[in-house]
Design a protein around this motif. Structure first.
Motif, PDB file in Angstrom:
ATOM      1  N   SER A  19       4.604  13.324   1.076  1.00 40.31           N
ATOM      2  CA  SER A  19       5.613  13.134   1.887  1.00 40.31           C
ATOM      3  C   SER A  19       4.861  11.439   2.591  1.00 40.31           C
ATOM      4  O   SER A  19       5.839  10.678   2.792  1.00 40.31           O
ATOM      5  CB  SER A  19       5.986  13.860   3.235  1.00 40.31           C
ATOM      6  N   PRO A  20       4.053  11.770   3.061  1.00 42.10           N
ATOM      7  CA  PRO A  20       3.265   9.917   3.476  1.00 42.10           C
ATOM      8  C   PRO A  20       3.326   9.204   2.525  1.00 42.10           C
ATOM      9  O   PRO A  20       3.385   7.657   2.554  1.00 42.10           O
ATOM     10  CB  PRO A  20       1.771  10.170   4.332  1.00 42.10           C
ATOM     11  N   ARG A  21       2.691   9.069   1.378  1.00 37.40           N
ATOM     12  CA  ARG A  21       2.729   8.339   0.126  1.00 37.40           C
ATOM     13  C   ARG A  21       3.908   7.737  -0.088  1.00 37.40           C
ATOM     14  O   ARG A  21       5.174   8.349  -0.160  1.00 37.40           O
ATOM     15  CB  ARG A  21       2.147   8.843  -1.289  1.00 37.40           C
ATOM     16  N   GLU A  22       4.775   6.436  -0.625  1.00 38.78           N
ATOM     17  CA  GLU A  22       5.134   6.146  -1.445  1.00 38.78           C
ATOM     18  C   GLU A  22       5.895   6.907  -2.641  1.00 38.78           C
ATOM     19  O   GLU A  22       4.844   7.224  -3.323  1.00 38.78           O
ATOM     20  CB  GLU A  22       5.201   4.550  -2.319  1.00 38.78           C
ATOM     21  N   LYS A  23       6.628   7.057  -3.177  1.00 38.09           N
ATOM     22  CA  LYS A  23       7.146   7.792  -4.169  1.00 38.09           C
ATOM     23  C   LYS A  23       7.232   7.585  -5.346  1.00 38.09           C
ATOM     24  O   LYS A  23       7.128   8.241  -6.158  1.00 38.09           O
ATOM     25  CB  LYS A  23       8.707   8.349  -4.015  1.00 38.09           C
ATOM     26  N   SER A  24       6.808   6.565  -5.891  1.00 35.85           N
ATOM     27  CA  SER A  24       6.721   5.638  -6.911  1.00 35.85           C
ATOM     28  C   SER A  24       5.396   5.695  -7.366  1.00 35.85           C
ATOM     29  O   SER A  24       4.005   5.740  -6.952  1.00 35.85           O
ATOM     30  CB  SER A  24       7.227   4.647  -7.555  1.00 35.85           C
ATOM     31  N   PHE A  25       5.090   5.955  -8.539  1.00 29.93           N
ATOM     32  CA  PHE A  25       3.477   5.713  -9.309  1.00 29.93           C
ATOM     33  C   PHE A  25       3.890   4.019 -10.499  1.00 29.93           C
ATOM     34  O   PHE A  25       4.380   3.754 -10.837  1.00 29.93           O
ATOM     35  CB  PHE A  25       3.351   6.851 -10.229  1.00 29.93           C
ATOM     36  N   VAL A  26       1.972   4.718  -9.724  1.00 35.27           N
ATOM     37  CA  VAL A  26       1.978   2.671 -10.012  1.00 35.27           C
ATOM     38  C   VAL A  26       1.163   2.506 -11.457  1.00 35.27           C
ATOM     39  O   VAL A  26       0.118   2.612 -11.002  1.00 35.27           O
ATOM     40  CB  VAL A  26       1.589   0.941  -8.895  1.00 35.27           C
ATOM     41  N   TYR A  27       1.057   1.696 -12.827  1.00 35.36           N
ATOM     42  CA  TYR A  27       0.045   1.645 -13.502  1.00 35.36           C
ATOM     43  C   TYR A  27       0.007   0.495 -14.045  1.00 35.36           C
ATOM     44  O   TYR A  27       0.627  -0.815 -13.790  1.00 35.36           O
ATOM     45  CB  TYR A  27       0.661   2.713 -14.796  1.00 35.36           C
ATOM     46  N   THR A  28      -1.462   0.567 -14.288  1.00 37.45           N
ATOM     47  CA  THR A  28      -1.816  -0.416 -14.887  1.00 37.45           C
ATOM     48  C   THR A  28      -1.891  -0.382 -16.653  1.00 37.45           C
ATOM     49  O   THR A  28      -1.955   0.408 -17.021  1.00 37.45           O
ATOM     50  CB  THR A  28      -3.065  -0.747 -14.754  1.00 37.45           C
TER      51      THR A  28
END
Length: 520
Positions: free
Chosen positions: A338-347
């Protein structure tokens, strides 16, 4: 990871004492709205300086209330101690049980030129520790300047987190330095903090004329005390004692005896937990706490499944990739999603791996590593305002590998580990402080195993160099193209002592071993 700064702005000793008596609202010890929202029962953040009742120090009472918590205590001006020069801190006090601490301030770009020292009272013995130094340069582990994560308005400056074990008392002092000077490549937590304090009586109030200048301390300084909580069935998921079973040395040599086969956990999963687990669905079933190791042939077959049409003709002809090592998933180390941002960020790809140390001290057992990681995760998200834990992977002293930032271990997840070089890289942190202490051979081997596999997914040779573009930092200007070793230390991309001289000196061996695991 003490950063080497080009310059610092000095003020007179008297000015160093002109600190705000109370931090601004953003640094208040009252819990912020997102923090409250993650709690299941009650609130675990306590008011600054408040005394808790006789039960508050009890491990059972705190654990029963919440699966983890943070106490945030604003630092106050101290009656000046001519013997040490301390001007800010907290007098000894009883607090709720915690295991990890760090000092946080408002402006993530502000640097703390000075020393932070702490002593704590152990729950088990009731005894106070000696004074220990906390590493004061840490935010160079963060997101690239001008990135959405850095520009979120949520991030803060901070020291490195220090693992102290279960404690229910704390005292803090901050000592400004007249000159930040060159950082020493030592493990601050192992230093004799009571001896040789810089400046002595001549720092701060009461010093004679011409005593020199001290730097301004960042605004809104506070002490965050982190209780990492307990993961479900934690003791059954991580081997007890300070060493893992003998099979852990066999990462990647096949599944036979390397680690126990773990069944997917069947408890109720939140949507965020399902998403984090599903990011590894190409490797393991939903809810798995462990990604098992594979043989070399199994890994090459999996490479085709994972990357197929993306493989170059050269990769198709000869698949240079190390056997996949066993990896404990976020569910395995007990992440509360729950504490993290819900989306994932990729390179777009992974061209290099940066090796770090957590600078959190070496006084932990391998069975405690999941607790440390939960503490880092909470510190990064709740205290520093990052979107998730910064590192892509973590390795403990027994060579066990852990998934870090969510998004899938086989995917190019963008981390926050090497300011300026988070794009097209992965960040691996060895848990501990390795300025003056050598890393274990198991940890070094695990880093080699991990990089051989992770870099092999993208066709990278661990013994070569690659070209990266700086996102901005204190070594390379934003936009500058830099030739970097495919396996580099944090100090190669940012002017810092991380990952500590003793670990950095092992990177040559890591490169050779990783290339060998790839079959080069």
């Amino acid at each position: 990871m003490r950063g080497i700064l080009a310059s610092s702005i000095g003020v007179t000793c008297a000015a160093a004492l002109a600190l705000p008596l109370a931090p601004p609202a953003a640094a208040s010890d009252a819990p912020d709205a997102p923090d409250v929202a993650t709690r299941t029962v009650g609130t675990a953040d306590v008011q600054a300086g408040s005394r808790v009742d006789a039960r508050a120090g009890s491990r059972a009472d705190v654990r029963a209330e919440v699966p983890g918590s943070t106490q945030s205590l604003p630092l106050r001006p101290l009656t000046h101690d001519r013997a040490t020069g301390a001007v800010l801190g907290l007098t000894p006090r009883t607090v709720r049980t915690f295991s990890l601490l760090g000092v946080v301030w408002d402006d993530p770009s502000a640097h703390l030129h000075g020393r932070v020292q702490v002593r704590t009272r152990a729950v088990s013995t009731g005894e106070w520790t000696d004074w220990r130094d906390v590493e004061t340069h840490y935010t160079e582990h963060g997101a690239d300047p001008d990135s959405p994560e850095a520009a979120s308005g949520k991030t803060r400056g901070a020291t490195a987190p220090l693992w102290v074990g279960e404690s229910n008392g704390v005292e803090v002092r901050v000592l400004p330095e007249p000159d930040s000077g060159e950082p020493e490549d030592v493990d601050p937590v192992d230093a004799e903090a009571d001896e040789g304090v810089s400046g002595g009586e001549e720092e701060g109030e009461g010093a004679g004329e011409g005593a020199g200048e001290v730097t301004t301390l960042p605004a809104g300084m506070r002490l965050d005390l982190v209780d990492p909580g307990e993961a479900e069935s934690e003791e059954s998921e991580v081997s007890g004692g300070s060493e893992v079973s003998g099979g852990s040395e066999g990462f990647g040599e096949g599944t036979g005896g390397a680690e126990p086969t773990e069944e997917p956990r069947t408890g109720v999963m939140t949507a965020a937990a399902k998403a984090a687990s599903a990011a590894n669905s190409a490797l393991v079933p939903l809810g798995a706490s462990q990604i098992p190791s594979l043989t070399a042939e199994e890994t090459r077959e999996e490479l085709v499944t994972l990357r197929g049409t993306e493989l170059t003709d050269q990769q198709q002809a000869k698949k240079y990739i190390g056997p996949r090592p066993a990896i404990t998933t976020r569910r395995g180390w007990g992440a509360d999603e729950s504490p993290r941002e819900k989306s994932f960020v990729y390179t777009s790809s992974v061209k290099a791996a940066f090796v770090h140390h957590t600078a959190s001290g070496n006084n932990y057992s391998c069975s405690q590593a999941p607790s440390l990681i939960r503490g880092f995760y909470r510190y990064h998200t709740k205290s520093l305002g990052w979107r998730d834990i910064g590192y892509n992977f973590l390795v403990d002293k027994c060579g066990r590998i852990y998934e870090g930032r969510a998004g899938g271990v086989a995917k190019p997840v963008k981390g926050a580990h090497t300011m300026g070089f988070n794009t097209k890289t992965t960040g691996i942190a060895v848990i501990g402080s390795y300025g003056s202490k050598k890393p274990s051979s198991k940890a070094v081997k695990a880093v080699a195993r991990l990089t051989a596999w992770k870099l092999g997914l993208h066709g990278m040779n661990p013994k070569k160099k690659t070209s990266l573009t700086s996102g901005g930092g204190n070594l390379y200007a934003k936009g500058k193209k830099v030739k970097m070793k495919v396996i580099s230390g944090h100090r190669d991309g940012f002017n810092t002592s991380c990952p500590g001289g003793k670990l950095y000196s092992k990177l040559g061996s890591v490169r050779s071993k990783a290339a060998g695991y790839q079959g080069r």
